[in-house]
Design an enzyme around this catalytic site. Structure first.
Site, PDB file in Angstrom:
ATOM      1  N   ASP A  87      34.047  39.067  35.096  1.00  0.00           N
ATOM      2  CA  ASP A  87      33.206  39.721  35.587  1.00  0.00           C
ATOM      3  C   ASP A  87      33.041  41.197  35.201  1.00  0.00           C
ATOM      4  O   ASP A  87      32.244  41.837  35.795  1.00  0.00           O
ATOM      5  CB  ASP A  87      33.449  39.687  37.132  1.00  0.00           C
TER       6      ASP A  87
ATOM      7  N   SER B  88      43.400  43.528  43.125  1.00  0.00           N
ATOM      8  CA  SER B  88      42.613  42.288  42.674  1.00  0.00           C
ATOM      9  C   SER B  88      43.273  41.632  41.442  1.00  0.00           C
ATOM     10  O   SER B  88      42.966  40.341  41.525  1.00  0.00           O
ATOM     11  CB  SER B  88      41.080  42.423  42.329  1.00  0.00           C
TER      12      SER B  88
ATOM     13  N   HIS C  30      37.929  41.670  36.118  1.00  0.00           N
ATOM     14  CA  HIS C  30      38.758  40.823  36.075  1.00  0.00           C
ATOM     15  C   HIS C  30      38.719  39.827  34.910  1.00  0.00           C
ATOM     16  O   HIS C  30      37.944  39.517  34.411  1.00  0.00           O
ATOM     17  CB  HIS C  30      38.812  40.091  37.376  1.00  0.00           C
TER      18      HIS C  30
END
Length: 372
Positions: free
Chosen positions: A339, A50, A342
């Site tokens: 978050d 990610s 990230h």
């Protein structure tokens, strides 16, 4: 200068081509003026999780929802971020469009590369995502084979294909980027213990080396490899370790998680040294993202950020260790974390300008010069 103002200045300089002015200010070394670019990368092929996923998991396993994307794209863009990732800023620096996800077929052009990264991916199988590194490499090999065949068959007569397909001869000239390994460590901490996680690192290195060998066999020669970041500095890690005062370093990060990340990075550096000797036609650049990220966290205030262990998203307060954490924020540019896992676009911008010009690279070359 406030974060949002720095972002505006950065974008203006990019658009005006004033990259030489950024070198000293971004810690890239070298004198003034526009840096001489030895490389021409026609495309970038990215592999990872990610930290560099631009839409793979969203296309395959469910759409990334608002407020992701709100800062730059104005809507979800497949990224687990309020805006751009480091890989996006690298693409901008190279004069290339943002990478489209290999798994996203809607309105997609692969003329200048493809992104095989998917959120949750790991080097070893059995983690958070089915798209572990072996799968991503297999996808690339199939992608290359099929696009070359299609290009050779139709490109001369079909302008549409000519516009969206990579040129066969450009695969060996392209840049191959990696940002993967964080989920292997995180999964190990979640489902095993520190000792077992450490014992699994050599297996990770074997798989990673195998992936680079496979790409080398496919003609890849230019490799840009991010090591893993300080996992113990992620707000979720800090929250789950807040009561364990013996596991907190001077910055406030979870020390054990960071020590495992550092061991991963040590072994990664050793493997790359071996690969340099075994594959002398390739260029391997290792980027110390750990140090770059730790510097941002430990100097949050000087960058205009608030508490480095608070986070902004995602629309409601999150729970960690039975404690409410991460109030929704109105200004993501004041937060390092988007978050809890990230980074925000504002943090990614600082990281990108830290690493793109060679200050955290081995060898110390800018990404625009990391070629054979």
């Amino acid at each position: 200068m406030e974060i949002w103002k720095r972002i505006v200045v950065f974008e203006m300089m990019l658009s005006l081509g004033l990259m030489g002015c950024l070198v000293n200010g971004f810690g890239g070394g070298g004198g003034g003026g526009v840096p001489q670019r030895r490389c021409w990368f026609p495309a970038v092929y990215n592999f990872g999780d990610s930290n560099s996923d631009t839409g793979g998991r969203s296309a395959a396993l469910g759409e990334v929802r608002p407020p992701n994307g709100e800062t730059f794209f104005g809507k979800p863009s497949g990224r687990y971020c309020d805006g751009r990732l480091v890989i996006d800023f690298i693409a901008e620096n190279l004069g290339l469009p943002y990478l489209n996800a290999y798994l996203d077929s809607i309105g997609t052009s692969f003329r200048h590369g493809a992104n095989f990264a998917t959120a949750g991916s790991s080097i070893l199988p059995g983690g958070y995502s089915p798209f572990f590194l072996d799968i991503q490499i297999s996808q690339f090999i199939q992608f290359k084979k099929r696009t070359i065949a299609l290009y050779n068959k139709l490109a001369d007569t079909n302008q549409v294909y000519k516009d969206v397909l990579p040129r066969p001869e450009e695969f060996s000239k392209s840049l191959y980027t990696f940002d993967i390994g964080q989920n292997d460590i995180s999964h190990g901490f979640q489902y095993s213990n520190v000792s077992q996680t450490l014992q699994s690192i050599p297996k990770m290195m074997d798989k990673f080396s195998q992936a680079l060998y496979q790409l080398y066999g496919e003609g890849a020669r230019n490799f840009w490899i991010h090591n893993t970041g300080p996992i113990g500095c992620l707000p979720t890690s800090v929250a789950y370790n807040k009561d364990n005062h013996n596991n907190v370093d001077n910055t406030g990060c979870a020390a054990t998680q960071n020590r495992v990340a550092q061991e991963f990075n040590r072994q990664l550096k050793t493997r790359v040294l071996q690969l340099r000797a075994q594959l002398p036609q390739a260029v391997f650049t290792v980027v110390d993202m750990y140090s770059a990220k730790y510097a941002v966290v430990s100097n949050a205030g000087s960058h205009g950020f608030q508490d480095p262990f608070s986070f902004c998203c995602c629309g409601k307060k999150q729970m960690a260790n039975e404690t409410g954490y991460g109030d929704p924020c109105s200004d993501p540019s004041r937060r390092i974390s988007w978050d809890g896992v990230h980074y925000s676009e504002a943090a990614n911008l600082i990281l990108a300008r830290s690493v793109m010009y060679g200050s955290f690279s081995d060898p110390p070359l800018p990404v625009a010069e990391a070629c054979r």
